[in-house]
Design an enzyme around this catalytic site. Structure first.
Site, PDB file in Angstrom:
ATOM      1  CG  HIS A 195      41.458  48.512  36.757  1.00  0.00           C
ATOM      2  ND1 HIS A 195      42.133  47.791  37.724  1.00  0.00           N
ATOM      3  CD2 HIS A 195      41.849  49.800  36.924  1.00  0.00           C
ATOM      4  CE1 HIS A 195      42.880  48.605  38.431  1.00  0.00           C
ATOM      5  NE2 HIS A 195      42.733  49.829  37.968  1.00  0.00           N
ATOM      6  CG  ASP A 260      31.492  38.855  44.324  1.00  0.00           C
ATOM      7  OD1 ASP A 260      31.695  40.068  44.487  1.00  0.00           O
ATOM      8  OD2 ASP A 260      30.500  38.253  44.760  1.00  0.00           O
ATOM      9  CB  SER A 336      45.541  50.740  39.510  1.00  0.00           C
ATOM     10  OG  SER A 336      44.667  51.080  40.548  1.00  0.00           O
TER      11      SER A 336
END
Length: 403
Positions: A195, A260, A336
């Site tokens: 991401h 998910d 992250s």
């Protein structure tokens, strides 16, 4: 063993597993194999628990499958119009993941296929095959939270001074120009979160000219690198940047779009244009949480609320699925992409060794007996992900046989 086999059943259906066997003149031959063979090879750890009364947490030896490119297509150049995201949010917790439908073999192949972005903006898509190598024989977005990821007392440690920052393992942590953290895993390779480069629909602004920053001492004019020890203040540091040559992102992230399934594949590998000349940390297959030393994990990152500081933390793993580790390590956006590691005994080399077993991704809201609770989440390096990442690094599956 029952838990291990149950977890492995999430990988593939029995009808389409392929086995890679030595053929004539040493060439590989292909054969269909059953699910039971795959389960044994993917998840059975040899000598996982030492029998000695003086037990040491020991790295298991995994027999890793083989992931090989099958075909590569040229894609249109991306637009690079997505905003960089320093966090991922998903409401699907451990119970949700454990009850989700089992992926088929074709679905897993699709998830592990990948896109490669080059520095000139060109883009390719590579389809892969999954094989078992043998020497013969039978065989949806959750609601946001302004202040989060800090649980009670803030237990993070800012690392100061070049004696720490420039030494292993802290020296393996690097900063991405998109704002995330990465970890050195080879001479020219950095592991991070997908991401940080791709939002699930498009590559982020800055991904084409992505750079990796290495924290180094900020020398005063004329000091010529002199070690100044008289000052009571920590030495000022600066980032030295290296351009990224190419980036690999699994299709499981791109197709999943942080839902998910997508969070399970929130990882990417960056190849630098030149070697970084630092000691790096190897990747390893993530052992079950109960086999981790003290049940703890560690990672360091560049949290946004402490600009310019490398922040280290450790904490207990609270829960796990086959693909994710749930924990409450204090963290903020910017961390992250940090490599999650543990230190265990390497029996073959007779020494302690740290390995990256996951990538810090973000947080998830979890319904715990009717009460919403959020966890920080790390993507586990499974045998299949190990095989894929290792192949991206080495380019030769023979060098990726032991996890």
């Amino acid at each position: 063993m029952h838990d291990t086999v149950s977890s492995a059943k999430r990988l593939l259906e029995p009808a389409a597993v392929v086995r890679l066997l030595p053929g004539a003149r040493g060439r590989p031959a292909f054969r269909m194999a059953g699910l039971s063979t795959l389960i044994l090879l993917l998840c059975a750890a040899k000598d996982a628990m030492p029998s000695s009364s003086h037990w040491k947490p020991t790295w298991p030896s995994y027999r890793v499958p083989v992931i090989l490119p099958q075909s590569t297509l040229n894609l249109d150049k991306p637009q690079f119009d997505a905003e960089a995201r320093l966090e991922v949010v998903s409401p699907c917790g451990p119970a949700c993941h454990k009850s989700s439908p089992l992926p088929t073999y074709e679905e897993v192949k699709n998830y592990l296929s990948y896109e490669t972005l080059y520095a000139n903006g060109s883009l390719t898509e590579t389809e892969v095959g999954i094989y078992i190598l043998s020497n013969g024989g039978d065989g949806s977005q959750g609601k946001s939270r302004t202040k989060r990821q800090i649980y009670g007392y803030d237990s993070r440690f800012s690392i100061f001074g070049k004696d720490f920052l420039l030494n292993y393992p802290f020296s393996t942590s690097v900063k991405l120009s998109t704002g995330c953290t990465g970890t050195l895993v080879a001479e020219k390779h950095v592991l991070t979160a997908a991401h940080c480069i791709h939002d699930g629909k498009s590559y982020v602004k800055g991904a084409q000219k992505l750079r990796v920053g290495f924290l180094k001492p900020k020398l005063k004019d004329g000091s010529k690198g002199a070690n100044i020890t008289n000052s009571a203040m920590p030495e000022k540091m600066k980032f030295q940047w290296i351009r990224v040559k190419r980036t690999h992102v699994p299709k499981g992230w791109i197709k999943g779009n942080a839902n998910d399934i997508g969070m399970d594949y929130d990882y990417a590998l960056l190849e630098l244009k030149k070697p970084h000349k630092r000691k790096f940390m190897k990747i390893g297959v993530s052992p079950p949480a109960r086999h981790l030393p003290g049940g703890r994990i560690h990672f360091s990152g560049y949290d946004n609320d402490r600009p310019g500081n490398l922040v280290y933390r450790f904490c207990d793993v609270k829960d796990e699925t086959y693909d994710l580790l749930y924990q409450q390590c204090d963290a903020q956006p910017g961390a992250s992409g940090s490599g999650v590691y543990v230190r265990m005994w390497k029996r073959q080399n007779h020494k302690w060794e740290r390995k990256i077993i996951g990538i810090f991704s973000g947080h998830q809201w979890v319904d715990m007996n009717g009460t919403p609770q959020d966890f920080n989440v790390a993507v586990r390096i499974t045998p299949l992900k190990y095989a894929q990442i290792c192949y991206w690094i080495k380019g030769n599956y023979l060098d990726c046989r032991e996890g």
